[in-house]
Design a protein around this motif. Structure first.
Motif, mmCIF file in Angstrom:
data_model
loop_
_atom_site.group_PDB
_atom_site.id
_atom_site.type_symbol
_atom_site.label_atom_id
_atom_site.label_comp_id
_atom_site.label_asym_id
_atom_site.label_seq_id
_atom_site.Cartn_x
_atom_site.Cartn_y
_atom_site.Cartn_z
ATOM 1 N N LYS A 1 -4.931 3.521 -2.152
ATOM 2 C CA LYS A 1 -5.597 4.758 -2.485
ATOM 3 C C LYS A 1 -6.926 4.956 -1.700
ATOM 4 O O LYS A 1 -7.531 3.901 -1.497
ATOM 5 N N LEU A 2 -7.231 6.344 -1.564
ATOM 6 C CA LEU A 2 -8.416 6.574 -1.046
ATOM 7 C C LEU A 2 -9.430 6.275 -1.508
ATOM 8 O O LEU A 2 -9.577 6.834 -2.603
ATOM 9 N N ARG A 3 -10.482 5.361 -1.111
ATOM 10 C CA ARG A 3 -11.653 5.396 -1.935
ATOM 11 C C ARG A 3 -12.640 6.136 -1.488
ATOM 12 O O ARG A 3 -12.540 6.934 -0.354
ATOM 13 N N THR A 4 -13.943 6.031 -2.015
ATOM 14 C CA THR A 4 -14.849 7.297 -1.760
ATOM 15 C C THR A 4 -15.479 6.625 -0.536
ATOM 16 O O THR A 4 -16.193 7.598 0.138
ATOM 17 N N ASN A 5 -15.363 5.560 0.065
ATOM 18 C CA ASN A 5 -15.998 5.547 1.423
ATOM 19 C C ASN A 5 -14.831 5.327 2.480
ATOM 20 O O ASN A 5 -15.134 5.298 3.744
ATOM 21 N N GLY A 6 -13.865 6.201 2.098
ATOM 22 C CA GLY A 6 -12.979 6.617 3.229
ATOM 23 C C GLY A 6 -11.928 5.636 3.579
ATOM 24 O O GLY A 6 -11.011 5.575 4.375
ATOM 25 N N MET A 7 -11.868 4.380 2.904
ATOM 26 C CA MET A 7 -10.925 3.466 3.227
ATOM 27 C C MET A 7 -9.918 3.436 2.085
ATOM 28 O O MET A 7 -9.964 3.785 0.959
ATOM 29 N N TYR A 8 -8.675 2.798 2.603
ATOM 30 C CA TYR A 8 -7.307 2.706 1.637
ATOM 31 C C TYR A 8 -7.167 1.166 1.234
ATOM 32 O O TYR A 8 -7.041 0.474 2.270
ATOM 33 N N LEU A 9 -7.495 1.100 -0.092
ATOM 34 C CA LEU A 9 -7.457 -0.198 -0.689
ATOM 35 C C LEU A 9 -6.595 -0.041 -1.888
ATOM 36 O O LEU A 9 -6.873 0.990 -2.624
ATOM 37 N N SER A 10 -5.815 -1.149 -2.313
ATOM 38 C CA SER A 10 -5.064 -1.172 -3.479
ATOM 39 C C SER A 10 -6.103 -1.556 -4.546
ATOM 40 O O SER A 10 -6.897 -2.421 -4.322
ATOM 41 N N ASP A 11 -5.671 -1.479 -5.806
ATOM 42 C CA ASP A 11 -6.591 -2.357 -6.955
ATOM 43 C C ASP A 11 -6.298 -3.384 -7.002
ATOM 44 O O ASP A 11 -7.287 -4.314 -7.065
ATOM 45 N N ALA A 12 -5.295 -4.176 -6.556
ATOM 46 C CA ALA A 12 -5.354 -5.682 -6.318
ATOM 47 C C ALA A 12 -6.288 -6.244 -5.375
ATOM 48 O O ALA A 12 -6.851 -7.178 -5.557
ATOM 49 N N GLN A 13 -6.238 -5.464 -4.145
ATOM 50 C CA GLN A 13 -7.225 -5.931 -3.124
ATOM 51 C C GLN A 13 -8.702 -5.790 -3.623
ATOM 52 O O GLN A 13 -9.326 -6.537 -3.139
ATOM 53 N N ILE A 14 -8.910 -4.711 -4.306
ATOM 54 C CA ILE A 14 -10.411 -4.750 -4.812
ATOM 55 C C ILE A 14 -10.656 -5.792 -5.806
ATOM 56 O O ILE A 14 -11.790 -6.469 -5.570
ATOM 57 N N GLU A 15 -9.821 -6.092 -6.637
ATOM 58 C CA GLU A 15 -10.071 -7.089 -7.572
ATOM 59 C C GLU A 15 -10.301 -8.652 -6.684
ATOM 60 O O GLU A 15 -11.138 -9.402 -7.136
ATOM 61 N N LEU A 16 -9.387 -8.813 -5.953
ATOM 62 C CA LEU A 16 -9.371 -10.027 -4.940
ATOM 63 C C LEU A 16 -10.996 -10.112 -4.127
ATOM 64 O O LEU A 16 -11.800 -10.969 -4.270
ATOM 65 N N LEU A 17 -11.210 -8.983 -3.608
ATOM 66 C CA LEU A 17 -12.609 -8.703 -2.881
ATOM 67 C C LEU A 17 -13.704 -9.191 -4.193
ATOM 68 O O LEU A 17 -14.855 -9.873 -3.812
ATOM 69 N N LYS A 18 -13.481 -8.627 -5.259
ATOM 70 C CA LYS A 18 -14.765 -8.915 -6.340
ATOM 71 C C LYS A 18 -14.612 -10.441 -6.658
ATOM 72 O O LYS A 18 -16.025 -10.871 -6.981
ATOM 73 N N ARG A 19 -13.661 -11.094 -6.626
ATOM 74 C CA ARG A 19 -13.676 -12.535 -7.050
ATOM 75 C C ARG A 19 -14.333 -13.211 -5.881
ATOM 76 O O ARG A 19 -15.196 -14.161 -6.469
ATOM 77 N N TYR A 20 -14.392 -12.581 -4.780
ATOM 78 C CA TYR A 20 -15.211 -13.337 -3.821
ATOM 79 C C TYR A 20 -16.665 -12.751 -3.299
ATOM 80 O O TYR A 20 -17.308 -12.884 -2.467
ATOM 81 N N ASP A 21 -16.885 -12.171 -4.378
ATOM 82 C CA ASP A 21 -18.074 -11.169 -4.347
ATOM 83 C C ASP A 21 -18.419 -10.257 -2.976
ATOM 84 O O ASP A 21 -19.508 -10.299 -2.504
ATOM 85 N N ILE A 22 -17.410 -9.618 -2.652
ATOM 86 C CA ILE A 22 -17.349 -9.020 -1.620
ATOM 87 C C ILE A 22 -17.255 -7.492 -1.997
ATOM 88 O O ILE A 22 -16.196 -7.090 -2.423
ATOM 89 N N ASP A 23 -18.233 -6.717 -1.647
ATOM 90 C CA ASP A 23 -18.297 -5.048 -2.284
ATOM 91 C C ASP A 23 -17.610 -4.282 -1.163
ATOM 92 O O ASP A 23 -18.399 -4.124 -0.288
ATOM 93 N N TYR A 24 -16.530 -3.721 -1.155
ATOM 94 C CA TYR A 24 -16.080 -2.958 -0.165
ATOM 95 C C TYR A 24 -16.942 -1.811 0.291
ATOM 96 O O TYR A 24 -16.782 -1.241 1.248
ATOM 97 N N ARG A 25 -17.610 -1.161 -1.014
ATOM 98 C CA ARG A 25 -18.244 0.090 -0.629
ATOM 99 C C ARG A 25 -19.414 -0.401 0.443
ATOM 100 O O ARG A 25 -20.086 0.687 0.549
ATOM 101 N N LYS A 26 -19.952 -1.387 0.502
ATOM 102 C CA LYS A 26 -20.939 -1.653 1.507
ATOM 103 C C LYS A 26 -20.524 -1.411 3.064
ATOM 104 O O LYS A 26 -21.483 -1.534 3.838
ATOM 105 N N TYR A 27 -19.446 -1.416 3.310
ATOM 106 C CA TYR A 27 -18.877 -1.303 4.637
ATOM 107 C C TYR A 27 -18.310 -0.019 5.004
ATOM 108 O O TYR A 27 -17.677 0.714 4.286
#
Length: 82
Positions: free
Chosen positions: A13-39
């Motif tokens: 899905k297109l996210r607010t920062n212009g990246m295409y990420l799935s919900d599952a990918q975002i959940e995995l990033l959260k587990r590793y404390d990586i906030d995709y919105r910072k990039y």
């Protein structure tokens, strides 16, 4: 989780920062404390994931390594002008 829910989680899905990420990918990033919105773009997010993998503080890196590969492949096909 049933098959339909699993498929929904894997759609990019297109996210607010212009990246295409799935919900599952975002959940995995959260587990590793990586906030995709910072990039600002996918390449910088991939670089951050690779930094995390190279730091060696993670016991099980398989999931994060697979995510990095997925994002690199997506970036290649989505961002490369042919």
């Amino acid at each position: 989780m049933d098959e339909e829910e699993n498929q929904k989680d894997s759609f990019h899905k297109l996210r607010t920062n212009g990246m295409y990420l799935s919900d599952a990918q975002i959940e995995l990033l959260k587990r590793y404390d990586i906030d995709y919105r910072k990039y600002p773009n996918l390449k910088s997010l991939i670089f951050r994931i690779e930094e995390e993998l190279n730091e060696g503080d993670i016991a099980d890196t398989e999931e994060l390594d697979l995510l990095s590969e997925e994002l690199q492949t997506f970036s290649y096909y989505h961002d490369t002008h042919k």
